[in-house]
Design a protein around this motif. Structure first.
Motif, PDB file in Angstrom:
ATOM      1  N   ASN A   1       3.267  -0.057  -7.881  1.00  0.00           N
ATOM      2  CA  ASN A   1       2.380  -0.174  -6.682  1.00  0.00           C
ATOM      3  C   ASN A   1       2.087   1.124  -6.020  1.00  0.00           C
ATOM      4  O   ASN A   1       1.558   1.138  -4.961  1.00  0.00           O
ATOM      5  N   GLY A   2       2.949   2.233  -6.619  1.00  0.00           N
ATOM      6  CA  GLY A   2       2.924   3.279  -6.061  1.00  0.00           C
ATOM      7  C   GLY A   2       3.619   3.806  -4.514  1.00  0.00           C
ATOM      8  O   GLY A   2       3.334   4.983  -4.152  1.00  0.00           O
ATOM      9  N   LEU A   3       4.608   2.861  -4.443  1.00  0.00           N
ATOM     10  CA  LEU A   3       5.477   3.103  -3.270  1.00  0.00           C
ATOM     11  C   LEU A   3       6.577   4.228  -3.416  1.00  0.00           C
ATOM     12  O   LEU A   3       7.031   4.223  -4.586  1.00  0.00           O
ATOM     13  N   LYS A   4       6.855   4.681  -2.484  1.00  0.00           N
ATOM     14  CA  LYS A   4       8.067   5.912  -2.538  1.00  0.00           C
ATOM     15  C   LYS A   4       9.496   4.709  -2.623  1.00  0.00           C
ATOM     16  O   LYS A   4       9.457   3.607  -1.735  1.00  0.00           O
TER      17      LYS A   4
ATOM     18  N   ARG B   1       7.376   0.441  -7.358  1.00  0.00           N
ATOM     19  CA  ARG B   1       7.001   1.706  -8.075  1.00  0.00           C
ATOM     20  C   ARG B   1       5.602   1.539  -8.798  1.00  0.00           C
ATOM     21  O   ARG B   1       4.871   2.496  -8.539  1.00  0.00           O
TER      22      ARG B   1
ATOM     23  N   SER C   1       0.736  -1.167   0.155  1.00  0.00           N
ATOM     24  CA  SER C   1      -0.031  -0.063  -0.002  1.00  0.00           C
ATOM     25  C   SER C   1       0.718   0.962   0.142  1.00  0.00           C
ATOM     26  O   SER C   1       1.956   1.194   0.377  1.00  0.00           O
ATOM     27  N   LYS C   2       0.363   2.383  -0.317  1.00  0.00           N
ATOM     28  CA  LYS C   2       0.990   3.559  -0.662  1.00  0.00           C
ATOM     29  C   LYS C   2       1.638   4.109   0.729  1.00  0.00           C
ATOM     30  O   LYS C   2       2.394   4.914   0.752  1.00  0.00           O
ATOM     31  N   ASP C   3       1.156   3.743   2.015  1.00  0.00           N
ATOM     32  CA  ASP C   3       1.542   4.178   3.147  1.00  0.00           C
ATOM     33  C   ASP C   3       2.894   3.331   3.663  1.00  0.00           C
ATOM     34  O   ASP C   3       3.383   3.515   4.714  1.00  0.00           O
TER      35      ASP C   3
END
Ligand code: F6R
Length: 365
Positions: A120-123, A118, A93-95
């Motif tokens: 999956n939207g992760l930093k 990336r 998840s993005k958090d």
């Protein structure tokens, strides 16, 4: 240029105090004893979790990092070898943020894991040695380990510099999340700052004993390494290093797993290398060591002065290091582990810097 050393690996082992000091100066303030604020790179304060992925020795550095992030920053860490991570279809998840550790920055599986995160939207953060690498380029934040070129195929100074950077990141995360106090941060950074001096001292102190011991070790076909806490990944790293360059079969186990299987292998033909500083795990590890001794196993005990005094067991060798703060023990204890593999390989006459079948950078799956 190998300087006065026989192999690049030896040179790189001896360079560690200097390169660690250089790497640390990038992440901590030696005068104030604080860790640099890294909120601009990764917003640790608001993370729910961290995913770490890497291969080989870099993965084992990540495994030590997991203990640190969880202990000092109360940040849950999901870690796996990159070749599994990339295919696990792990829910992300993005958090969460993701951290990739790679000396070369080109390892194919690590890069594929990075791209999965990336997508999956992760930093994405990268702990790399080669700053111009693909992994560095594709990351949002780059944390260089500043080890300088590593030529020996078996990773040594990159491992300990990765650890120094991961320790700094874990403390930065701890501060950002309010899970370590200012006083604790000062104390921990002081311990990190003492590392280069302690490492130089250890390099000089243990070398003759380890060189002599390697002659004995080279006669065995199998070796078992045991450790608990952050000494467990170090046991895995010890076994990896020995098998890579000496071709002796070696396994690393969590000390507590001994009785769940590997104890069946114990006899006088398989030395057991026990990594046990006198820390909160010491008593437990010593009881595992007793189980080895009771079955006629030969023990090589790597500990500190207090640990050596506390254990009455007969050993094949006891390597005594100075007492150090728990946070730096995996870095300091890397030295005897590396020297033992190195001298054993030299004694056996293998190609230490270019072991058979191995490549410095693994760009295929
Ligand atoms: C062990 C070793 C390998 C590498 C692994 C990852 O001594 O050298 O296990 O650690 O191939 O390589 P990097 O760090 O370049 O991704």
């Amino acid at each position: 240029d190998k300087g006065n050393h026989r192999h690049f690996m030896e040179k790189e082992i001896y360079e560690q105090p200097e390169v660690i000091s250089h790497a640390l100066s990038h992440y901590v303030d030696f005068a104030e004893h604080t860790v640099r604020d890294m909120a601009a790179e990764i917003d640790f304060a608001n993370l729910r979790g961290l995913a770490i992925s890497a291969c080989g020795t870099a993965y084992l550095a990540g495994l030590v990092g997991k203990y640190w992030f969880e202990r000092y920053a109360r940040l849950p860490v999901e870690i796996d070898v990159a070749s599994e991570f990339r295919y696990r279809e792990m829910p992300l998840s993005k958090d969460q943020a993701a951290l990739f550790i790679s000396q070369s920055g080109e390892t194919a599986d690590t890069l594929a894991s990075l791209r999965y995160c990336r997508d999956n939207g992760l930093k994405i953060g990268a702990v790399v040695n080669v700053k111009e690498s693909t992994i560095a380029r594709e990351s949002d934040a780059v944390f260089p380990i500043l080890a300088g070129p590593e030529i020996g195929v078996a990773s040594t100074k990159a491992f300990t510099c990765q650890l120094a950077v991961l320790a700094s990141l874990a403390l930065a995360a701890g501060r950002a999340r309010g899970t370590i106090t200012e006083a604790e941060e000062k104390q921990l950074v002081k311990s990190l700052a003492e590392m280069p001096r302690i490492m130089s001292q250890v390099l000089n102190a243990v070398q003759p004993q380890i060189e002599a011991l390697s002659r004995d070790l080279s006669k065995f076909k199998d070796v078992l390494y045991l450790g608990r806490g952050t000494s467990y990944p170090l046991a895995l790293e010890g076994a990896l290093k020995l098998k890579e360059i000496s071709y002796i079969h070696a396994e690393g186990y969590a000390a507590g797993e001994l009785k769940h299987g590997p104890i069946a292998l114990i006899d006088e033909n398989m030395p057991v290398i026990v990594i046990a500083p006198f820390d909160r795990f010491f008593e437990k590890t010593v009881s595992n060591m007793q189980e080895v001794a009771a079955r006629g196993g030969k023990i090589i005990f790597i500990t500190d002065e207090k640990g050596a005094a506390a254990s009455k067991l007969e050993t094949m060798a006891t390597i005594v290091l100075p007492e150090v703060a728990e946070i730096i023990s995996p870095i300091v204890y890397s030295i005897p582990i590396q020297l033992l593999a190195y001298h054993t390989a030299v004694f056996m006459g293998t190609d230490v810097d270019q072991p058979r079948n191995l490549a410095k950078s693994v760009t295929v799956e």
